[in-house]
Scaffold this motif. Structure first.
Motif, PDB file in Angstrom:
ATOM      1  N   ASP A 195      15.431   3.315  13.996  1.00  5.95           N
ATOM      2  CA  ASP A 195      15.616   3.370  12.543  1.00  5.95           C
ATOM      3  C   ASP A 195      16.654   2.342  12.112  1.00  5.95           C
ATOM      4  O   ASP A 195      16.471   1.594  11.146  1.00  5.95           O
ATOM      5  CB  ASP A 195      16.059   4.781  12.152  1.00  5.95           C
ATOM      6  N   HIS A 204      15.318  -1.262  12.389  1.00 11.13           N
ATOM      7  CA  HIS A 204      14.450  -1.669  11.287  1.00 11.13           C
ATOM      8  C   HIS A 204      15.246  -1.907  10.004  1.00 11.13           C
ATOM      9  O   HIS A 204      14.950  -2.841   9.242  1.00 11.13           O
ATOM     10  CB  HIS A 204      13.372  -0.619  11.033  1.00 11.13           C
ATOM     11  N   ASN A 244      -3.835   1.450  13.286  1.00 12.21           N
ATOM     12  CA  ASN A 244      -3.640   0.941  11.942  1.00 12.21           C
ATOM     13  C   ASN A 244      -3.516   2.023  10.891  1.00 12.21           C
ATOM     14  O   ASN A 244      -3.214   1.735   9.746  1.00 12.21           O
ATOM     15  CB  ASN A 244      -4.799   0.015  11.557  1.00 12.21           C
ATOM     16  N   ASP A 245      -3.811   3.252  11.250  1.00 10.74           N
ATOM     17  CA  ASP A 245      -3.592   4.313  10.284  1.00 10.74           C
ATOM     18  C   ASP A 245      -3.150   5.568  11.011  1.00 10.74           C
ATOM     19  O   ASP A 245      -3.027   5.591  12.225  1.00 10.74           O
ATOM     20  CB  ASP A 245      -4.811   4.536   9.405  1.00 10.74           C
ATOM     21  N   ARG A 272       8.052  -6.133  10.879  1.00 12.35           N
ATOM     22  CA  ARG A 272       6.863  -5.305  11.036  1.00 12.35           C
ATOM     23  C   ARG A 272       6.849  -4.618  12.386  1.00 12.35           C
ATOM     24  O   ARG A 272       6.551  -3.420  12.479  1.00 12.35           O
ATOM     25  CB  ARG A 272       5.609  -6.156  10.881  1.00 12.35           C
ATOM     26  N   HIS A 286       9.159  -1.771  12.596  1.00 17.66           N
ATOM     27  CA  HIS A 286       8.638  -0.602  11.894  1.00 17.66           C
ATOM     28  C   HIS A 286       7.621   0.140  12.744  1.00 17.66           C
ATOM     29  O   HIS A 286       7.559   1.378  12.751  1.00 17.66           O
ATOM     30  CB  HIS A 286       8.013  -1.029  10.564  1.00 17.66           C
ATOM     31  N   LYS A 287       6.820  -0.580  13.433  1.00 14.88           N
ATOM     32  CA  LYS A 287       5.847   0.045  14.336  1.00 14.88           C
ATOM     33  C   LYS A 287       6.553   0.867  15.389  1.00 14.88           C
ATOM     34  O   LYS A 287       6.176   2.017  15.658  1.00 14.88           O
ATOM     35  CB  LYS A 287       4.998  -1.036  15.014  1.00 14.88           C
ATOM     36  N   LYS A 327       9.062   8.120  16.262  1.00 18.27           N
ATOM     37  CA  LYS A 327       9.215   9.326  15.442  1.00 18.27           C
ATOM     38  C   LYS A 327       8.029  10.276  15.614  1.00 18.27           C
ATOM     39  O   LYS A 327       8.169  11.496  15.577  1.00 18.27           O
ATOM     40  CB  LYS A 327       9.420   8.948  13.977  1.00 18.27           C
ATOM     41  N   LYS A 387       1.893   7.287   3.024  1.00 15.61           N
ATOM     42  CA  LYS A 387       1.622   6.282   4.056  1.00 15.61           C
ATOM     43  C   LYS A 387       0.155   6.364   4.535  1.00 15.61           C
ATOM     44  O   LYS A 387      -0.176   5.905   5.612  1.00 15.61           O
ATOM     45  CB  LYS A 387       2.553   6.462   5.265  1.00 15.61           C
ATOM     46  N   ILE A 390      -2.463   0.295   7.666  1.00 18.10           N
ATOM     47  CA  ILE A 390      -1.007   0.051   7.669  1.00 18.10           C
ATOM     48  C   ILE A 390      -0.717  -1.066   8.643  1.00 18.10           C
ATOM     49  O   ILE A 390      -1.511  -1.366   9.543  1.00 18.10           O
ATOM     50  CB  ILE A 390      -0.235   1.347   8.008  1.00 18.10           C
ATOM     51  N   TRP A 391       0.343  -1.702   8.404  1.00 14.87           N
ATOM     52  CA  TRP A 391       0.749  -2.880   9.149  1.00 14.87           C
ATOM     53  C   TRP A 391      -0.245  -4.020   9.010  1.00 14.87           C
ATOM     54  O   TRP A 391      -0.443  -4.851   9.896  1.00 14.87           O
ATOM     55  CB  TRP A 391       1.000  -2.560  10.634  1.00 14.87           C
ATOM     56  N   VAL A 392      -0.862  -3.995   7.811  1.00 14.26           N
ATOM     57  CA  VAL A 392      -1.844  -5.027   7.490  1.00 14.26           C
ATOM     58  C   VAL A 392      -1.488  -5.575   6.124  1.00 14.26           C
ATOM     59  O   VAL A 392      -1.190  -4.805   5.204  1.00 14.26           O
ATOM     60  CB  VAL A 392      -3.280  -4.438   7.495  1.00 14.26           C
ATOM     61  N   ASN A 393      -1.524  -6.847   6.011  1.00 17.70           N
ATOM     62  CA  ASN A 393      -1.144  -7.502   4.765  1.00 17.70           C
ATOM     63  C   ASN A 393      -2.327  -7.546   3.796  1.00 17.70           C
ATOM     64  O   ASN A 393      -3.424  -7.961   4.169  1.00 17.70           O
ATOM     65  CB  ASN A 393      -0.665  -8.917   5.067  1.00 17.70           C
ATOM     66  N   ASP A 428       2.286  -4.728   1.951  1.00 16.14           N
ATOM     67  CA  ASP A 428       2.057  -4.038   3.201  1.00 16.14           C
ATOM     68  C   ASP A 428       2.388  -2.578   2.931  1.00 16.14           C
ATOM     69  O   ASP A 428       3.454  -2.273   2.398  1.00 16.14           O
ATOM     70  CB  ASP A 428       2.954  -4.589   4.309  1.00 16.14           C
ATOM     71  N   MET A 461       3.450  -0.204   4.541  1.00 18.32           N
ATOM     72  CA  MET A 461       4.685   0.386   5.086  1.00 18.32           C
ATOM     73  C   MET A 461       5.893   0.164   4.175  1.00 18.32           C
ATOM     74  O   MET A 461       6.872   0.894   4.297  1.00 18.32           O
ATOM     75  CB  MET A 461       4.968  -0.194   6.455  1.00 18.32           C
ATOM     76  N   TYR A 462       5.778  -0.808   3.259  1.00 18.47           N
ATOM     77  CA  TYR A 462       6.941  -1.088   2.409  1.00 18.47           C
ATOM     78  C   TYR A 462       6.874  -0.425   1.050  1.00 18.47           C
ATOM     79  O   TYR A 462       7.813  -0.533   0.276  1.00 18.47           O
ATOM     80  CB  TYR A 462       7.071  -2.595   2.161  1.00 18.47           C
ATOM     81  N   ASP A 504      12.035   7.549   5.351  1.00 18.34           N
ATOM     82  CA  ASP A 504      13.108   6.857   6.069  1.00 18.34           C
ATOM     83  C   ASP A 504      13.268   5.407   5.616  1.00 18.34           C
ATOM     84  O   ASP A 504      14.368   4.898   5.508  1.00 18.34           O
ATOM     85  CB  ASP A 504      12.911   6.955   7.575  1.00 18.34           C
ATOM     86  N   HIS A 505      12.131   4.717   5.361  1.00 16.38           N
ATOM     87  CA  HIS A 505      12.233   3.348   4.839  1.00 16.38           C
ATOM     88  C   HIS A 505      11.344   3.235   3.624  1.00 16.38           C
ATOM     89  O   HIS A 505      10.230   2.746   3.700  1.00 16.38           O
ATOM     90  CB  HIS A 505      11.786   2.332   5.901  1.00 16.38           C
TER      91      HIS A 505
END
Lengths: 212, 593
Positions: free
Chosen positions: A39, A42, A79-80, A188, A191-192, A198, B39, B93-96, B118, B120-121, B208-209
Motif C-alpha cells: 500500500d 503504491h 483483468n477483472d 500500475r 497497484h496490481k 489484499k 472497481k 482493470i489495469w487497462v487504459n 484506468d 483503478m484510479y 485504499d487508493h
C-alpha cells in the motif's frame, strides 16, 4: 479453472491450519504486513507521478509510449474481479513476486537518471525514488518469506527482462517522456501487487473476518 | 475505420449550413468525470456544448489498450442523461481506456477531447449504509455507539476492495463538525456528550487508493439528561470545600500571633549597653547617643594601678590650652603631626610595670625633642604635641639659659611641688601620700611603684639649695656641656620599681609625659644606684654608660656631693633596669623623713 480454484483454496486453508499450529508468525499477519507495505509502495509511486506531472510538457504526452509498451505487459494478469478471485493463492503470490522482481533493475536506472533529470522538482523526485527502492526491496524479502510458507507453487517466478537499456533518452523531452512512461508502468504494477496481496490477506483471514 | 469516421465527421462539420437561420453544428462536448463505485463497473458523464439550435445526438466512443477496435458506449441510459455506463463485462482493470464523445446534429459533428482513464484510479464508492447510532451508559456517563455497513456493491469480503471509514458528529444547532477517522472498523464510540443535546451523525468511506464517498444521510440522536446527578456531586464538593475553608481560616485566626511571628519575625532590638529604646522611639537621637557615653569614661578618678594595665598620665598645663588654641588655628587640613603622640602611643597611658614601654618612651622622648626642635625651626610646622613641647620652647630656652644645667629650672618648679603630688599620681594609687603631709614615709611604706616624696616646708628651699648646689658643683665645663646638651627634655618621672632591703630604692623612669609647665626642658640624671640611706648615685646623660657618676646628697643635708670615684655601681644589677631611666633630681627625697 474454477475447480483448480476451489482445490487451491482448500490447500491454502490446510496450509494455514498447519501454519497456525506452528509457533511462527501466522501467515495472516505476514500477509497483513506485506499488504501494508505494498500500500505504501503504491502511494509513493502515485506521489512521484503527480510530482512529475506538475511540470510536464503536454507535447511529452504525445510522444510518450503507450502503456502497452511496459516491459511487464507480457505477464498475464487477471483483468477483472472474477478473474482475480479465481486465481490461486500461490499464483497470486507468484504474480506479485514476479512483478516486483522485474522492477529491480529499472528502478536502478530510474534513480540514476533522476540525478540528471531536467525537471524543477528533480531533488524531490530523486529522494522519493530512493524510498521507493527501499520499500521494493523490503517487500521483496517479505514475499520471499511468504512464498516459503505457501508451498512450492508460490516459489515460481516469471522472468520479465527490461529491455529499455541503461539510457532513458538523449534530449530533454525524450528523457522526461521516458521517465514518465516508466513511472506510470511502475504505478500500475504496484497497484496490481497491492490488490493481489489484499485479496490474499482476506483469504487468509477466515478466522478473522473483521479484517476484511 | 475509426479514421474514416473521423474524416466523415470533419467533412460534415465543414459542410456549409443548410440555411443561415442561426443554426450551427453542435458545440464541443466535454467529458466531465468517470467513476467506478466498486472497481467492477464505471460510468462516464459528459457536458454537452451548444446544440446549435438543432437536435443533437451524443455518442461515446472508446478505445481499449492494445485493441484497435473502436467501441461505442454500451449503455447510455442506466446512469442517466449524458452518461455512459460500462458494465462488468465491458470493464477491464489495469487497462487504459481512451474515451471520446461526439456531438452530432444536422449541420455537423463535434468531437470532444479524448480522455485516458484506468479504472483503478477512478474508484469512488457509495456512502456507507445502515448507519445506526445508539446511546449506551457507562457508569452514569452516556456515550454514543455508531455502527454502519459498507455500501452494498463494494465487495470487501473478498478483499477486492478495501474501505476505510470516517465519522462526523455535531450538535443539531451548531455548525462545527467533529470528524473522526475510524479505519477499517465498522463501529465507533463517541464520548463527552452534552446532556440533553441532540446530535447529528454521518459516515463516509474511501477505498485504499481512491476518492471519498459522499456523506451518508444524517442520523439524529438525543442524549438523555444526566446533569442532575452531575449537579449533586458538585454541590457536595462545594459544601465540603467551604467547610474546610472555614476550619482553616478559624485555625489561622486562633494562631495569628504565632503565625505572624513565623512569617514576619520581629526585628531584634539593638543590644547596646545603655541604649535606651524609649529614648530612640521618642526620636531624640542625640540623647540616645549621649546616654551611651559612659559617664565614667574615661575614668576621672584614677583606678587602681593593678586594675589598669595602662599607665595613666595626667597632664596639667594650664597654659597649654591657650597654646593649643593657637595651634589649632594653624592647623592645616587634616595634618596632625602626632609624633608627640607617637611617643605617647597609648595616649599618655602606659603600663605601670612595663619597663620596656618606659624605656621606649624615654628614648622616644629624646628623639621627639630633637624632632620637635627641628619642626619648630621649620616655619609653619605644626606639631600638635602635648604641652611640654609647646611650652618648653618659650620657657625652656629661658630656663636653659638661666640654668645651664641638666636640671631644669627649679623656680617654676617651686610651684611644682604643690602640683607635684597631683602630677605624680601617675599610678594613681590611693595610698599616695598627700602632699605636704608630714606623715613619715619609710621605704617600707612604699609598696608601690611610686616614688613618693615627703614634702615639707623645706622642700622649696631644698630644691633651691639643690639647684644652687648643682650650679656650684657642676663645673663650667659641665655647665657648658650641659648647655650643649640636647634639647630640653621634658619632665620625666621616676617611679620606684622596687625597694630593696638595704634601703635602696630602685627607680624607674616613668614614661615621658608632659611635666608641669614650670619645669620644661629640665634635664635629669640617671640614677645609677643608691648607696646607703641617703645617697643616690646618678649618671649623667653623657655618661650613660656609667663612666662617671655623681653623688647627690639628699635631704637637704649639707653633704657635699662627692664625685663618684668609682665607675661601678653599687648595685649594678639593680641599676640596670634603671639605666635607661631618668630621675628628677629635684624631687629627690629619700623616704626617711
Amino acid at each position: 479453472m474454477a475447480q483448480r480454484g476451489t482445490n487451491g483454496s482448500k490447500v491454502f486453508v490446510t496450509v494455514l491450519y498447519m501454519a497456525a499450529v506452528c509457533s511462527s508468525v501466522p501467515i495472516g499477519d505476514l500477509l497483513d504486513r506485506a499488504s501494508q507495505r505494498s500500500d505504501k509502495l503504491h502511494s509513493l509511486s502515485t506521489t512521484l507521478t503527480q510530482e512529475l506531472d506538475s511540470h510536464f510538457p503536454p507535447i511529452g504526452r504525445a510522444i510518450m509510449p503507450r502503456p502497452s509498451m511496459c516491459h511487464t505487459s507480457s505477464l498475464q494478469t487477471p483483468n477483472d474481479k472474477e478473474q482475480a478471485l479465481q486465481v490461486s493463492e500461490s499464483d497470486l503470490l507468484s504474480l506479485a513476486r514476479s512483478l516486483l522482481k522485474s522492477w529491480a533493475d529499472p528502478l536502478v536506472i530510474l534513480s540514476v537518471s533522476a540525478n540528471t533529470l531536467p525537471h524543477p522538482a528533480q531533488s524531490t523526485i530523486s529522494n522519493k525514488l530512493q524510498e521507493l527502492q527501499e520499500h521494493t526491496k523490503n517487500l521483496g524479502d517479505g514475499l520471499d518469506v511468504l512464498s516459503g510458507k505457501m508451498g512450492p507453487a508460490a516459489q515460481t517466478v516469471s522472468f520479465l527482462p527490461y529491455s529499455g537499456g541503461n539510457d532513458i533518452g538523449q534530449d530533454r523531452l525524450s528523457k522526461l517522456a521516458n521517465f514518465h512512461f516508466l513511472l506510470s508502468c511502475f504505478r500500475r504494477d504496484s497497484h496490481k501487487i497491492d490488490s493481489f496481496l489484499k485479496v490474499l490477506r482476506c483469504r487468509a483471514a477466515k478466522m478473522q473476518p473483521e479484517m476484511c | 475505420m475509426k479514421n474514416m469516421v473521423v474524416v466523415g465527421v470533419l467533412l460534415l462539420s465543414l459542410m456549409p449550413h443548410a440555411n443561415g437561420a442561426g443554426f450551427s453544428p453542435p458545440g464541443k462536448p466535454t467529458l466531465t468525470s468517470c467513476r467506478s463505485p466498486e472497481k467492477e463497473t464505471f460510468t462516464c458523464w459528459w457536458e454537452p456544448g451548444s446544440d446549435g439550435g438543432l437536435p443533437t445526438t451524443y455518442r461515446l466512443f472508446y478505445l481499449k489498450e492494445n485493441i484497435e477496435t473502436v467501441y461505442e458506449c454500451p449503455d447510455y441510459l442506466t446512469a442517466g442523461e449524458n452518461s455512459c455506463f460500462f458494465s462488468k463485462n465491458n470493464t477491464s482493470i489495469w487497462v487504459n481506456y481512451n474515451i471520446t464523445v461526439v456531438a452530432t446534429n444536422e449541420l455537423g459533428s463535434t468531437m470532444s477531447d479524448p480522455v485516458d482513464i484506468d479504472v483503478m484510479y477512478i474508484v469512488m464508492p457509495h456512502p456507507p449504509e445502515k448507519v445506526l447510532v445508539s446511546v449506551l451508559e457507562d457508569k452514569d456517563w452516556p456515550f454514543l455507539r455508531v455502527s454502519w455497513e459498507p455500501p452494498q456493491k463494494a465487495d470487501t469480503r473478498s478483499g477486492w476492495i478495501t474501505l476505510v471509514y470516517e465519522v462526523r458528529i455535531k450538535l443539531e444547532e451548531k455548525d462545527d463538525w467533529e470528524v473522526h477517522l475510524a479505519g477499517q472498523q465498522r463501529v465507533f464510540n463517541i464520548f463527552s456528550l452534552l446532556s440533553g443535546g441532540t446530535y447529528i451523525v454521518q459516515v463516509r468511506c474511501k477505498p485504499d487508493h481512491g476518492f471519498w464517498s459522499e456523506w451518508s444521510s444524517s442520523t439524529y440522536v438525543k442524549v438523555p439528561n444526566y446533569f442532575h446527578r452531575e449537579n449533586s456531586v458538585w454541590i457536595l464538593i462545594t459544601t465540603f470545600t467551604a467547610f474546610i475553608f472555614l476550619i482553616v481560616s478559624w485555625m489561622i485566626h486562633m494562631n495569628r500571633h504565632s503565625l505572624k511571628h513565623c512569617i514576619l519575625p520581629p526585628v531584634p532590638g539593638p543590644k547596646i549597653k545603655g541604649f535606651d529604646k524609649q529614648l530612640l522611639k521618642s526620636g531624640k537621637s542625640g540623647d540616645v547617643f549621649n546616654a551611651l557615653v559612659a559617664s565614667d569614661f574615661p575614668p576621672t578618678t584614677p583606678p587602681r594601678c593593678e586594675d589598669l594595665l595602662v599607665e595613666y598620665l595626667e597632664v596639667y598645663i594650664p597654659e597649654e590650652r591657650e597654646l593649643m588654641r593657637e595651634e589649632s588655628k594653624h592647623l592645616q587640613d587634616g595634618f596632625l603631626k602626632s609624633e608627640g603622640f607617637a611617643s605617647d602611643s597609648d595616649s599618655g597611658l602606659g603600663s605601670c610595670n612595663s619597663h620596656t614601654l618606659l624605656m621606649d618612651n624615654s628614648g622616644e622622648a629624646k628623639e621627639t625633642d630633637r624632632r620637635t626642635d627641628q619642626e619648630r625651626s621649620r616655619p609653619g610646622a605644626e606639631a600638635l604635641t602635648y604641652a611640654r613641647e609647646d611650652v618648653s620652647p618659650d620657657m625652656s630656652s629661658g630656663r636653659v639659659k638661666t640654668w645651664p644645667s641638666v636640671f631644669s629650672p627649679l623656680t617654676p618648679y617651686s610651684s611644682g611641688p604643690t602640683d607635684q603630688p597631683g602630677a605624680k599620681q601617675h599610678c594613681l594609687s590611693d595610698s599616695v601620700y598627700p602632699p605636704g603631709s608630714t606623715s613619715p614615709c619609710s621605704a617600707q611604706d612604699l609598696g608601690l611603684n611610686y616614688w613618693e616624696f615627703c614634702f615639707s616646708s623645706m622642700q622649696p628651699h631644698l630644691t633651691q639649695t639643690r639647684s644652687d648646689v648643682n650650679v656650684s658643683d657642676i663645673g663650667p665645663e659641665r655647665a657648658a656641656a650641659r648647655q650643649q646638651s640636647p634639647a630640653p627634655r621634658p619632665t620625666e618621672y621616676v617611679e620606684v620599681q622596687r625597694v630593696s632591703e638595704e634601703d635602696m630604692v630602685l627607680l624607674q623612669p616613668v614614661g615621658p609625659g608632659p611635666g608641669p609647665p614650670a619645669r620644661p626642658g629640665e634635664d635629669y640624671s640617671r640614677v645609677k644606684g643608691v648607696r646607703g640611706h641617703n645617697v643616690l648615685l646618678l649618671q649623667t646623660e653623657e655618661e650613660a654608660d656609667g663612666r662617671a657618676c655623681e653623688e647627690l646628697e639628699t635631704k637637704g643635708a649639707a653633704h657635699k656631693p662627692t664625685a663618684c670615684s668609682h665607675g661601678g655601681l653599687p648595685a649594678p644589677g639593680r641599676a640596670a633596669p634603671a639605666a635607661s631611666g631618668y630621675v628628677d633630681t629635684a624631687m629627690f627625697v629619700l623616704p626617711s623623713c
